[in-house]
Structures are given as structure tokens and as C-alpha cells.
Design an enzyme around this catalytic site. Sequence first.
Site, PDB file in Angstrom:
ATOM      1  N   ALA A   1       0.809  -1.219   0.000  1.00 40.23           N
ATOM      2  CA  ALA A   1       0.000   0.000   0.000  1.00 40.23           C
ATOM      3  C   ALA A   1       0.838   1.263   0.000  1.00 40.23           C
ATOM      4  O   ALA A   1       0.347   2.333  -0.338  1.00 40.23           O
ATOM      5  CB  ALA A   1      -0.920   0.003   1.226  1.00 40.23           C
ATOM      6  N   LYS A   2       2.095   1.154   0.428  1.00 43.79           N
ATOM      7  CA  LYS A   2       3.027   2.279   0.483  1.00 43.79           C
ATOM      8  C   LYS A   2       2.401   3.485   1.181  1.00 43.79           C
ATOM      9  O   LYS A   2       2.415   4.601   0.678  1.00 43.79           O
ATOM     10  CB  LYS A   2       3.531   2.627  -0.916  1.00 43.79           C
ATOM     11  CG  LYS A   2       4.289   1.451  -1.558  1.00 43.79           C
ATOM     12  CD  LYS A   2       4.740   1.773  -2.946  1.00 43.79           C
ATOM     13  CE  LYS A   2       5.510   0.597  -3.550  1.00 43.79           C
ATOM     14  NZ  LYS A   2       4.634  -0.561  -3.854  1.00 43.79           N
ATOM     15  N   ARG A   3       1.885   3.238   2.368  1.00 43.02           N
ATOM     16  CA  ARG A   3       1.275   4.294   3.156  1.00 43.02           C
ATOM     17  C   ARG A   3       2.335   5.066   3.939  1.00 43.02           C
ATOM     18  O   ARG A   3       3.501   4.703   3.957  1.00 43.02           O
ATOM     19  CB  ARG A   3       0.228   3.705   4.107  1.00 43.02           C
ATOM     20  CG  ARG A   3      -0.967   3.041   3.421  1.00 43.02           C
ATOM     21  CD  ARG A   3      -1.728   4.017   2.532  1.00 43.02           C
ATOM     22  NE  ARG A   3      -3.064   3.523   2.201  1.00 43.02           N
ATOM     23  CZ  ARG A   3      -3.430   3.049   1.024  1.00 43.02           C
ATOM     24  NH1 ARG A   3      -2.542   2.989   0.053  1.00 43.02           N
ATOM     25  NH2 ARG A   3      -4.668   2.632   0.811  1.00 43.02           N
TER      26      ARG A   3
END
Length: 269
Positions: free
Chosen positions: A92-94
Site C-alpha cells: 500500500a506504500k502508506r
Amino acid sequence: MNRSTLIAEIFRKKTFLCVGLDTEIDKIPTHLLGCEDPVFEFNRKIIDATRDLCVAYKPNLAFYEALGPAGWQTLQQTVDYIGNQHFIIADAKRGDIGNTSRKYAEAFFQKMNFDAVTVAPYMGADSVTPFLGFDDKWVILLALTSNKGSTDFQREILQQSGLALWEQVMSKAQEWGTPENMMFVVGATHPEAFVRVRELAPDHFLLVPGVGAQGGDLAAICRHGLNKDCGLLVNATRSIIYASSGEDFAEKAREEALRLQSEMAGALT
């Protein structure tokens, strides 16, 4: 899934393969398009074909978000179908201010039952540490990525420390997390960097994208990246899930996964 369970599964199954589930409806075999949920049906068959050959799955959320509300349902179905015997990564690369990161963490860890989420470190400690407050859950922090643009910032030398930015990220982040709850993303397209990576983080697991379609050298990664606990999750996506565009797609996916698993088994002995 905690560290000891993950390690045990790696050595039991003789694999450290992670299968990426970046499923695009325009790329799945046409005979599945008549199914009620073609993307889930594709995922289900890929999972059935590979679950004994891998220890992890990594759905990339962008491919599900692009489908709107139905995509989130497909994602949840996929996670549920994988079950509890595999390490499941939300790619998700949050990474946002603390209270927002906390809500992202609650979504992925408490509502959707992922084991790990990929996190961008650019905003610093207060954007990362909220993800670290959950038992047996993991942050996978972007460090040295496999894409061409990784040279834009990640390899720049910082004047104060003399370290490359990615080296500073790995060093600083170990003040926030431990080998029990933090991994680092290190791309397979940078095999020469793994010696330095292991100097900085000898005990942490590394998620390694870029093997397969991106041309990463698995043998070089193993030579420089393995530690006593294995310490690697090597991801392959397109080379497995799109090994064939025909009705034999699941069989061809299994063949490619088996090829990688066999090489991994040799590296683990």
C-alpha cells in the site's frame, strides 16, 4: 504472523518466495471474464497453483482500488482465501501524519487481517511508528527500491552523515522498529548493495522485488543477502501470474514458481 513462525515456514517449505498479486483485468485470460468476479477467480487459481511453493503473497492495492468498491471486496476475498498459513503483505506504500497512519494500520491489521504493510519513510518517525504498535504485525519500510527513479533521491549522499539517503533510512529506522516487526524493501536490481545492506541491518528481513520480469539476479541476492534465518522474502509477480495468457495460466504460473522455489531450496541448504 510472528518472526519465528515465518522462519519455520521458510525452512519447512524450503522457499522464501513471495507471489505478487497485481492483477489487472485487462491481462487475465479471456475465458475468466464471464465469471462473477474475474479478478478473484484469477487470484484463486494462482493461489491454488502456488501456495505450497511460497510463504507469502503481496497484493498491490492500486490494482484493487482501481476497480472501485468492488475491488475492495475482491481484495478482502483474496486475503480470506489465502488464509492464515501464509504471510500476507498489503503493498500500500502508506505513510502520513501519526493519527492518519494509525487509521491505516487499523484498517490493514484489524479489519483486513494483513500481516504487513509497506510504508514510505519520507515523513519520518511519527508516520511510521503507529504501524508498529500491533502484535505480530510488520512494517515493511521502503529503503532502496527497484524502479529506475530510485536514483533520483535514494542514492544521494547526505552532507551531515556522509550516508546515502537509503542508508540513513535503514540506520534511523532501527531506532523505531526491531527485526521482530520491521523489514526493509531492497530491490533485486541493486545486487551490489546487498553487502552494505547486511552491514547496516544484519538481522532484519528484506522484501526483495525485481526478480523475474525486472531481471533481478536471484543467485546474487542469495549470495549477499541471506542470513542465518534466511532473512529474505523475494517477490515475483508478472513472471508468475502472467506466465501464460491462455487457459493454462495456472499451470504455467506453477512452473515458474517451482523454478524459483527449487533455486531457493538449493540456497537454503
